[in-house]
Write a protein that holds these residues in place. Sequence first.
Motif, short mmCIF file in Angstrom:
data_model
loop_
_atom_site.label_atom_id
_atom_site.label_comp_id
_atom_site.label_asym_id
_atom_site.label_seq_id
_atom_site.Cartn_x
_atom_site.Cartn_y
_atom_site.Cartn_z
N HIS B 51 0.83 -1.20 0.00
CA HIS B 51 0.00 0.00 0.00
C HIS B 51 0.87 1.25 0.00
CE1 HIS B 51 -0.15 1.62 4.28
NE2 HIS B 51 0.65 0.60 4.39
N TYR B 52 0.24 2.38 -0.02
CA TYR B 52 0.92 3.68 -0.13
C TYR B 52 0.71 4.40 1.19
CZ TYR B 52 1.83 8.34 -2.35
OH TYR B 52 2.29 9.57 -2.71
N PRO B 53 1.62 4.18 2.16
CA PRO B 53 1.44 4.78 3.48
C PRO B 53 1.26 6.30 3.37
CG PRO B 53 3.26 3.22 3.52
CD PRO B 53 2.86 3.39 2.07
N GLY B 54 0.32 6.81 4.10
CA GLY B 54 0.02 8.25 4.01
C GLY B 54 -1.21 8.46 3.15
N MET B 55 -1.10 8.09 1.88
CA MET B 55 -2.27 8.26 1.00
C MET B 55 -3.38 7.28 1.38
SD MET B 55 -2.72 8.18 -3.12
CE MET B 55 -4.39 8.17 -3.82
N LYS B 58 -5.45 8.68 4.19
CA LYS B 58 -6.19 9.86 3.72
C LYS B 58 -7.36 9.47 2.84
CE LYS B 58 -2.39 13.13 3.50
NZ LYS B 58 -1.44 13.72 2.58
N GLU B 59 -7.12 8.51 1.97
CA GLU B 59 -8.16 8.09 1.02
C GLU B 59 -9.31 7.40 1.76
OE1 GLU B 59 -9.67 8.18 -2.78
OE2 GLU B 59 -7.97 9.23 -1.89
N HIS B 80 -8.01 -2.07 7.31
CA HIS B 80 -7.47 -2.76 6.13
C HIS B 80 -6.07 -3.23 6.47
CE1 HIS B 80 -6.76 -4.00 2.07
NE2 HIS B 80 -7.86 -3.46 1.62
N LEU B 115 -13.76 1.85 -1.71
CA LEU B 115 -12.46 1.36 -1.25
C LEU B 115 -11.79 0.52 -2.35
CD1 LEU B 115 -11.95 -0.26 2.25
CD2 LEU B 115 -11.00 -1.29 0.21
N LYS B 116 -12.58 -0.38 -2.97
CA LYS B 116 -12.03 -1.27 -4.01
C LYS B 116 -11.43 -0.48 -5.17
CE LYS B 116 -12.68 -5.44 -4.46
NZ LYS B 116 -11.95 -6.64 -3.99
N SER B 117 -12.05 0.64 -5.52
CA SER B 117 -11.60 1.39 -6.70
C SER B 117 -10.65 2.55 -6.37
CB SER B 117 -12.80 1.95 -7.45
OG SER B 117 -13.45 0.91 -8.12
N ASN B 118 -10.54 2.93 -5.10
CA ASN B 118 -9.77 4.14 -4.78
C ASN B 118 -8.65 3.97 -3.74
OD1 ASN B 118 -11.14 6.44 -6.29
ND2 ASN B 118 -12.87 5.37 -5.38
N ALA B 119 -8.80 3.05 -2.82
CA ALA B 119 -7.76 2.94 -1.79
C ALA B 119 -6.50 2.32 -2.41
CB ALA B 119 -8.26 2.10 -0.62
N PHE B 121 -4.09 0.11 -2.59
CA PHE B 121 -3.58 -1.21 -2.21
C PHE B 121 -3.39 -2.03 -3.48
CE2 PHE B 121 -5.86 -0.11 1.70
CZ PHE B 121 -5.01 -0.58 2.68
#
Lengths: 83, 149
Positions: B51-55, B58-59, B80, B115-119, B121
Amino acid sequence: MLIKYFSWIREGVGKAEESLAKPSSVTTVSDLLDHLSGVSEQHSVALKERVFIKVAVNQVHAGHDAVIGDEDEIAIFPPVTGG
Amino acid sequence: MASISVQSNDFDISEEIVALKKGNNEVGAIVTFTGTVRDVGGTLKTMTLEHYPGMTEKELERIAAVAEARWPLLGCRIIHRYGALKPGDNIVLVVTLSAHRGAAFKAAEFLMDYLKSNAPFWKKEQTGKDNSWVSSKQSDASALDKWEK
């Protein structure tokens, strides 16, 4: 600018992040992708399929037409697959 | 205000419900969704989530704020996981609380769809033979259409 790569783009480029002084030719994300593609063969291959390349500017999803600056954090990644 | 956690360790659904509902007797409906690691062909050894820690945080906070503005929620929890997971392991938990079931059901589904389309991961599947990144599904993007109104 700080460039971050994730997933198979990270593996393809061969690094998780790199710093770059914004070249004068770069105004948008699309320009940056063009510039990075010229950096190395790995970059070129990893960034080839533009339709699969998503971007975030300063940790917010952005389009390839987003205008970027020298202080920005630009993340380049494939479509997300969490959940 | 939703409570968001991005963590490598597992979660306990019962404990999360108790903690979220605590002291709030206006709650009449609790909906939970748990996503787990699937092994369809019996060949999966490990699923690793990057994943992208930070983003990521926020997301998830942004998505939760949209849900809270849209439905009268009395509580919202998203967890998550990331890192190396095994078949059957928990990946994601969404808990929504509301006075009546409609809001809790709808908000939980909305949260998972977004979440599936934007978070940020990405799942990688490791079998004994090879490693491959999971492809995104058009059905996940299409799932957002029903909320666009």
